[in-house]
Design a protein around this motif. Structure first.
Motif, PDB file in Angstrom:
ATOM      1  N   ASN A   1       0.929  -1.087  -0.017  1.00  0.00           N
ATOM      2  CA  ASN A   1      -0.066  -0.012  -0.093  1.00  0.00           C
ATOM      3  C   ASN A   1       0.951   1.215  -0.013  1.00  0.00           C
ATOM      4  O   ASN A   1       0.457   2.117  -0.400  1.00  0.00           O
ATOM      5  CB  ASN A   1      -0.976  -0.135   1.068  1.00  0.00           C
ATOM      6  N   SER A   2       2.036   1.169   0.739  1.00  0.00           N
ATOM      7  CA  SER A   2       2.930   2.345   0.718  1.00  0.00           C
ATOM      8  C   SER A   2       3.636   2.434  -0.641  1.00  0.00           C
ATOM      9  O   SER A   2       4.172   3.643  -0.899  1.00  0.00           O
ATOM     10  CB  SER A   2       4.012   2.165   1.970  1.00  0.00           C
ATOM     11  N   LEU A   3       3.478   1.671  -1.469  1.00  0.00           N
ATOM     12  CA  LEU A   3       4.126   1.849  -2.908  1.00  0.00           C
ATOM     13  C   LEU A   3       3.257   2.255  -4.036  1.00  0.00           C
ATOM     14  O   LEU A   3       3.642   2.373  -5.225  1.00  0.00           O
ATOM     15  CB  LEU A   3       4.785   0.669  -3.086  1.00  0.00           C
ATOM     16  N   GLU A   4       1.795   2.476  -3.573  1.00  0.00           N
ATOM     17  CA  GLU A   4       1.037   2.765  -4.598  1.00  0.00           C
ATOM     18  C   GLU A   4       1.228   4.626  -4.813  1.00  0.00           C
ATOM     19  O   GLU A   4       1.535   5.177  -4.020  1.00  0.00           O
ATOM     20  CB  GLU A   4      -0.527   2.567  -4.177  1.00  0.00           C
ATOM     21  N   ASN A   5       1.100   4.768  -6.166  1.00  0.00           N
ATOM     22  CA  ASN A   5       0.919   6.295  -6.644  1.00  0.00           C
ATOM     23  C   ASN A   5       2.155   7.032  -6.355  1.00  0.00           C
ATOM     24  O   ASN A   5       2.016   8.054  -5.721  1.00  0.00           O
ATOM     25  CB  ASN A   5      -0.414   6.654  -6.138  1.00  0.00           C
ATOM     26  N   LYS A   6       3.254   6.302  -6.352  1.00  0.00           N
ATOM     27  CA  LYS A   6       4.539   7.318  -5.946  1.00  0.00           C
ATOM     28  C   LYS A   6       4.780   8.088  -6.923  1.00  0.00           C
ATOM     29  O   LYS A   6       4.745   8.080  -8.126  1.00  0.00           O
ATOM     30  CB  LYS A   6       5.816   5.979  -5.796  1.00  0.00           C
ATOM     31  N   LYS A   7       5.387   9.224  -6.670  1.00  0.00           N
ATOM     32  CA  LYS A   7       6.091  10.249  -7.384  1.00  0.00           C
ATOM     33  C   LYS A   7       7.353  10.055  -7.453  1.00  0.00           C
ATOM     34  O   LYS A   7       8.236  10.184  -6.471  1.00  0.00           O
ATOM     35  CB  LYS A   7       5.338  11.781  -6.915  1.00  0.00           C
ATOM     36  N   ILE A   8       7.896  10.048  -8.598  1.00  0.00           N
ATOM     37  CA  ILE A   8       9.365   9.690  -8.907  1.00  0.00           C
ATOM     38  C   ILE A   8       9.810  11.071  -9.784  1.00  0.00           C
ATOM     39  O   ILE A   8       9.255  11.341 -10.950  1.00  0.00           O
ATOM     40  CB  ILE A   8       9.672   8.641  -9.716  1.00  0.00           C
TER      41      ILE A   8
END
Length: 366
Positions: free
Chosen positions: A47-54
């Motif tokens: 869940n903490s790796l969803e929709n990450k901004k890179i």
């Protein structure tokens, strides 16, 4: 450079690039990825790796190598359900440092850097690490604890092309070197070049030039034209070694337009445009060594996600290059997407992949 310096470049090249998209004052380029599965994902930290901004902080964005490298970054991030913002710096290291600070202040989840120098990047990278923002660098000689640095096998690429050059010219002749100092990948390639000259006493360097500019290929073409006029006779120049594909493109055009069919050119890096030139039987560029620029971007992203997941990552990752020559290729024109059918080891690198990353890709598709 490549240098994407691709990229030596080579591209870590102090070149000015097109398509400036600075974070301060200009709106950066965004590529939105597909939404991640809200029902959960494979790893425990899914869940903490969803929709990450890179954030991708580039020193340069020049030519097809850079374009394909960016494509690889975006492709992998989108497969993992995130989005990419590209900050380009026009070859201006102060601007690159400012872009890095902007990405930190905007609280991106991870930062990728492309080229640059320790002097320009170290302070910002340390600040990012202090703020728990993972940093994965490409082709920069950074030595900051906690930061993984990717590099192409630069010495091996130089060795592969130079060994073929020596073989093709029978171990003797006059050569021209096109190279630029001051960038990590170029300096590594120069180590191999010096060893090559020390080993091949009957091969003489009669000219050397190279500059990282806003129009590197065009400026290289003009410089190569001047060299050809200085050495106008058949046999004056046996071969040309270009340490970056932007150099190779310019030199190849000058040689071809001058009708100097006896001169062969050997380069570094590979893009669709480069491959088209190498396949052309009338073009002097006959071989190159490279890592798939898309693979560079993909692998860099995988290590960034590993860091966000809490995995341990190595301090340095060396990407293994392959040698590509005209005699390996079909007569019909192909793209780098088809190159693996003809050249073993090209593309589809599995470096940096983990089982949980592959599962996360599957979840992000849903």
């Amino acid at each position: 450079m490549s240098f994407k310096w691709k990229r030596a470049l080579v591209p870590a090249l102090a070149i000015v690039m097109s398509a400036s998209l600075m974070a301060c004052g200009a709106k950066p380029q965004e590529a939105a990825g597909p939404a991640a599965d809200k029902q959960g994902a494979a790893p425990a930290a899914a869940n903490s790796l969803e929709n990450k901004k890179i954030a991708l902080i580039m020193q340069i964005n020049l030519g097809t190598f850079s374009a394909q490298y960016i494509e690889g970054v975006k492709e992998q991030v989108e497969k993992l359900g995130g989005k990419v913002t590209v900050f380009t710096s026009d070859g201006d290291l102060a601007k690159m440092s400012s872009n890095l600070d902007a990405a930190i202040n905007q609280k991106f989840d991870a930062i990728l850097t492309d080229h640059g120098t320790p002097e320009a990047l170290e302070a910002g990278v340390k600040k990012a690490v202090e703020k728990k923002i993972p940093v994965i660098a490409f082709d920069a000689d950074l030595k900051v604890p906690g930061v993984t640095v990717l590099e192409q096998g630069d010495q091996k690429m130089a060795e592969q092309t130079l060994d073929r050059l020596a073989q093709d010219i029978g171990g003797k002749g006059n050569i021209v070197k096109i190279w630029v100092a001051g960038f990590a990948p170029m300096e590594r390639r120069q180590i191999a070049y010096k060893a090559f000259l020390d080993k091949n006493k009957d091969i003489k360097e009669i000219a050397a030039f190279g500059a990282a500019t806003q129009n590197t290929a065009l400026d290289t073409q003009a410089q190569m034209e001047a060299i050809l006029k200085k050495y106008p006779n058949k046999g004056d120049i046996t071969a040309v070694w270009a340490s970056w594909d932007e150099f190779a493109k310019g030199a190849a055009r000058a040689i071809q337009q001058a009708g100097r069919t006896e001169i062969k050119l050997y380069g570094i890096d590979m893009s669709d445009e480069d491959l088209q030139m190498i396949q052309d039987p009338k073009n002097p560029w006959i071989a190159s060594a490279a890592v798939d620029p898309k693979d560079i971007g993909r692998v860099q992203v995988r290590y960034a996600y590993q860091k966000m997941h809490g995995d341990q990552t190595p301090d340095k990752v060396v990407l293994d290059p392959v040698f590509v020559s005209r005699d390996q290729l079909p007569q019909n024109q192909i793209s780098t997407a088809d190159l693996s059918k003809h050249v073993k080891g090209w593309g589809n690198s599995q470096q940096g992949y983990t089982d949980w990353l592959k599962e996360l890709e599957g979840k992000a598709k849903k």
